[in-house]
Design an enzyme around this catalytic site. Structure first.
Site: not given
Ligand code: RIB
Length: 309
Positions: A253, A255
């Site tokens: 979320a 990201d």
């Molecule tokens: O922010 C989520 C991500 O954190 C996941 O996709 C995992 O790979 C870690 O890097």
């Protein structure tokens, strides 16, 4: 030549092994999971995908291992509108892995094996310095070696490329690095580690933002989970609420918020409007499971926003 609307992302790529269960196992306990999937993830790749699907003109500097999943992730990133020519294949190494538990409340707990992400050295950053120099903005996180993040920030600064840092996962950072950052997007935990201010209220968020401004950062966005985001530009602060949805899981979320936010800003949307766009993209992502499978395309975010009126 400089392309102001262009985005460079530097960061990690992981294969996420996701296990849904009722409650997280305690030390010494074994629990039986309910659902297992492998999905593409990594904070860098997730943010790149959120930008690509939101319509950004984007190149991604990253490393995968010399393995089948690394190849498949690279192909998928390409389909997500991302220039993957700066994604290096590291001979003899394996692609990064994240082991993720998701409980019945949709909360997650993550442990990572860096794999090829650890091979993103300053030498590789320098090899791709043209990508950074030509971009209008460089977006990074902290699943890559810190000396490489610093090297990339220096190159960006020299070439008037805006530096946006999502300081996740939480780790203390040098004043040297923070002074090169134009915009920072910590969550409450990350903000506390960087500032020493525990955040329970908007007033706390304003105090934490002030510490980060003092380190030379112009724009501070502290994400506050379901309470939205504290936006502070040179000390002028306001909280911008997010959208209420039923959460399946919150993986990626943050990201999605970051990738969508930078895309909207590079589209020259005003900051408050860009935050609203990013909130919408993140809200959609929590209604779907996994990292990259949950990230919406531009038309989905636009129609979500239209439905909100
Ligand atoms: O922010 C989520 C991500 O954190 C996941 O996709 C995992 O790979 C870690 O890097």
């Amino acid at each position: 030549m400089k392309t102001p609307g262009k985005l460079a992302v530097l960061g990690s790529i992981n294969a996420d092994h996701i296990l849904n269960l009722n409650t997280f196992p305690r030390p010494g306990e074994t629990v039986i999971g309910k659902h297992y999937q492998i999905a593409f993830g990594g904070k860098g790749a997730n943010q790149a995908v959120a930008a690509g699907r939101s319509g950004a003109d984007i190149a991604f500097i990253a490393c995968v291992g010399e393995d089948d999943i690394g190849q498949r992730i690279r192909e998928q990133l390409n389909k997500d509108n991302i220039d993957v020519s700066p994604v290096e294949v590291i001979a003899g190494d394996s692609t990064g892995v994240a082991l993720i538990f998701v409980n019945a409340e949709g909360e997650n707990s993550i442990a990572i094996h860096s794999g090829a992400n650890a091979a993103l050295t300053p030498a590789i950053v320098i090899k791709h310095q043209k990508t950074i120099a030509e971009a209008g903005a460089l977006l990074m996180q902290l699943e890559s070696p810190l000396d490489s993040v610093l090297a990339a920030a220096k190159i960006a600064h020299q070439h008037q490329t805006k530096v946006i840092l999502n300081p996740a996962p939480a780790t203390p950072l040098s004043d040297e690095l923070l002074a090169l950052v134009d915009m920072i997007t910590p969550n409450e935990t990350e903000a506390e580690i960087l500032t020493g201010v525990h955040i329970d209220s908007d007033e706390d968020a304003a105090r934490a933002a002030a510490v980060l401004h003092d380190k030379g950062i112009h724009s501070v966005l502290i994400t506050l989970g379901s309470r939205g985001v504290w936006l502070s530009e040179q000390g002028d602060g306001q909280r911008i609420a997010g959208f209420k949805v039923d959460a399946v899981d919150t993986i990626a979320a943050g990201d999605t918020f970051n990738g969508a936010l930078i895309t909207a800003l590079l589209d020259e949307q005003p900051m408050a409007q860009a935050v609203r766009f990013a909130h919408a993209a993140a809200a959609i992502s929590v209604t779907r499971s996994g990292a990259q499978p949950s990230v919406p395309w531009r038309h989905e975010t636009d129609s979500f926003l239209q439905q909100q009126g």
